[in-house]
Design a protein around this motif. Structure first.
Motif, mmCIF file in Angstrom:
data_model
loop_
_atom_site.group_PDB
_atom_site.id
_atom_site.type_symbol
_atom_site.label_atom_id
_atom_site.label_comp_id
_atom_site.label_asym_id
_atom_site.label_seq_id
_atom_site.Cartn_x
_atom_site.Cartn_y
_atom_site.Cartn_z
ATOM 1 N N ARG A 100 54.142 -5.576 41.918
ATOM 2 C CA ARG A 100 54.286 -4.792 43.156
ATOM 3 C C ARG A 100 53.381 -5.288 44.277
ATOM 4 O O ARG A 100 53.083 -4.553 45.216
ATOM 5 N N ASP A 101 52.955 -6.543 44.194
ATOM 6 C CA ASP A 101 52.101 -7.127 45.224
ATOM 7 C C ASP A 101 52.972 -7.890 46.223
ATOM 8 O O ASP A 101 53.505 -8.954 45.902
ATOM 9 N N PRO A 102 53.134 -7.392 47.450
ATOM 10 C CA PRO A 102 54.016 -8.046 48.420
ATOM 11 C C PRO A 102 53.505 -9.386 48.918
ATOM 12 O O PRO A 102 54.259 -10.149 49.524
ATOM 13 N N GLU A 103 52.223 -9.690 48.650
ATOM 14 C CA GLU A 103 51.648 -10.949 49.134
ATOM 15 C C GLU A 103 51.805 -12.099 48.143
ATOM 16 O O GLU A 103 51.452 -13.235 48.467
ATOM 17 N N SER A 114 46.941 -16.866 44.768
ATOM 18 C CA SER A 114 46.182 -16.074 43.807
ATOM 19 C C SER A 114 45.990 -14.653 44.312
ATOM 20 O O SER A 114 45.972 -14.415 45.525
ATOM 21 N N PRO A 115 45.843 -13.692 43.392
ATOM 22 C CA PRO A 115 45.496 -12.327 43.797
ATOM 23 C C PRO A 115 44.105 -12.296 44.416
ATOM 24 O O PRO A 115 43.253 -13.127 44.103
ATOM 25 N N SER A 116 43.871 -11.300 45.268
ATOM 26 C CA SER A 116 42.596 -11.229 45.997
ATOM 27 C C SER A 116 41.870 -9.914 45.735
ATOM 28 O O SER A 116 41.234 -9.366 46.630
ATOM 29 N N TYR A 117 41.972 -9.414 44.509
ATOM 30 C CA TYR A 117 41.371 -8.120 44.175
ATOM 31 C C TYR A 117 40.907 -8.149 42.719
ATOM 32 O O TYR A 117 41.277 -9.050 41.951
ATOM 33 N N PRO A 118 40.084 -7.179 42.294
ATOM 34 C CA PRO A 118 39.586 -7.179 40.925
ATOM 35 C C PRO A 118 40.712 -7.106 39.899
ATOM 36 O O PRO A 118 41.747 -6.461 40.122
ATOM 37 N N GLU A 161 44.962 0.524 44.048
ATOM 38 C CA GLU A 161 46.065 0.706 44.989
ATOM 39 C C GLU A 161 47.289 0.085 44.327
ATOM 40 O O GLU A 161 47.184 -0.965 43.685
ATOM 41 N N PRO A 162 48.477 0.693 44.444
ATOM 42 C CA PRO A 162 49.660 0.190 43.732
ATOM 43 C C PRO A 162 49.968 -1.279 43.999
ATOM 44 O O PRO A 162 50.418 -1.993 43.094
ATOM 45 N N ARG A 163 49.701 -1.764 45.225
ATOM 46 C CA ARG A 163 50.034 -3.153 45.535
ATOM 47 C C ARG A 163 49.121 -4.138 44.818
ATOM 48 O O ARG A 163 49.481 -5.300 44.627
ATOM 49 N N ARG A 164 47.949 -3.695 44.387
ATOM 50 C CA ARG A 164 46.995 -4.595 43.729
ATOM 51 C C ARG A 164 47.336 -4.691 42.236
ATOM 52 O O ARG A 164 46.574 -4.294 41.369
ATOM 53 N N SER A 165 48.523 -5.215 41.991
ATOM 54 C CA SER A 165 49.108 -5.159 40.648
ATOM 55 C C SER A 165 49.534 -6.520 40.111
ATOM 56 O O SER A 165 50.182 -6.587 39.062
ATOM 57 N N GLY A 166 49.200 -7.610 40.806
ATOM 58 C CA GLY A 166 49.572 -8.930 40.313
ATOM 59 C C GLY A 166 48.968 -9.217 38.951
ATOM 60 O O GLY A 166 48.025 -8.556 38.515
ATOM 61 N N GLU A 167 49.567 -10.199 38.278
ATOM 62 C CA GLU A 167 49.108 -10.531 36.927
ATOM 63 C C GLU A 167 48.956 -12.039 36.780
ATOM 64 O O GLU A 167 49.853 -12.798 37.133
#
Length: 244
Positions: free
Chosen positions: A160-163, A207-211, A128-134
């Motif tokens: 592009r991660d709003p969180e 922290s990001p919350s996705y793979p 998903e585009p929002r799951r883009s943190g690094e």
């Protein structure tokens, strides 16, 4: 089945293609034009950028760039670097090692000059585009390297991660990057703990919350050439480990 552990010591003379994808975002160009220059020998992965390696996306990327990078995941459309990009070569989905939380560490050394850099980072899989943190574990530009150390970029990029909130900086360490060092992150739901050679150097309370997929690469910026005799950029990786 999702791989939960990684203990890569680079035996033999080839990459484990169930884990590694030796191309850098090929969907924006092609596999042929984004292939890394690499060799596995002496129980290590050697990534280099020889003088005849072509530019990456020369008609689209705003700055001339050459890159040899391996990654542990790939989905078409990841990491757009400009507005309005169109996929040129669709790629099959690849989930080699894409953890969600855990402790990851890379042991590596590099040869860089003022026109090159190396990095180890973890990028959102972007199903998903929002799951883009690094999560940037180590990013070193050669123009920061001197006899007293180097500036190491560490932290979190929002993209592009709003969180997420951007939280990244480069600080100097007494570090000879031409020698092997261990760069790691302990990634948990409540934050990130970064380390160099086992010593904690930074904490981030988000922290990001996705793979995420691992990305390890060396980069060259021809526009920064000075005319001096500069070494071939090289990144040598002796092991990569990951555990929940």
């Amino acid at each position: 089945m999702t791989r939960t552990h990684l203990d890569e010591r680079f035996p033999g003379h080839d990459l484990d293609r169930s884990v590694w994808f030796p191309y850098y975002l090929p969907h924006w160009s092609s596999r042929a034009e984004s292939a890394a220059t690499w060799e596995v020998r002496d129980s290590a992965l050697h990534l280099t950028i020889p003088p005849d390696q072509p530019l990456w996306c020369p008609d689209l990327h705003p700055e001339p760039l050459r890159v040899s990078c391996v990654q542990t995941g790939s989905l078409t459309g990841q990491q757009p670097f400009a507005d309005g990009l169109v996929v040129r070569e669709e790629q099959p989905t690849f989930w080699g090692y894409t953890p969600c939380y855990g402790a990851v560490e890379v042991r590596m050394r590099a040869t860089v000059s003022p026109r090159s850099m190396f990095a180890f980072w973890m990028s959102g899989i972007e199903d998903e585009p929002r799951r883009s943190g690094e999560i940037c574990v180590a990013e070193v530009f050669g123009d920061t390297v001197d006899g007293e150390g180097a500036a190491v970029g560490i932290g979190l990029h929002r993209f592009r991660d709003p969180e997420l909130v951007e939280e990244f900086s480069a600080e100097r360490f007494d570090l000879d990057v031409s020698e092997f060092h261990r760069y790691g992150v302990d990634w948990r739901p409540d934050g990130l703990t970064f380390s160099i050679d086992g010593t904690v150097v930074r904490r981030v309370r988000q922290s990001p919350s996705y793979p995420m997929q691992l990305m390890i690469g060396v980069f060259d910026f021809p526009a920064k050439a000075t005319g001096a005799d500069e070494p071939v950029p090289e990144l040598v990786v002796s092991h990569v480990t990951g555990r929940p």
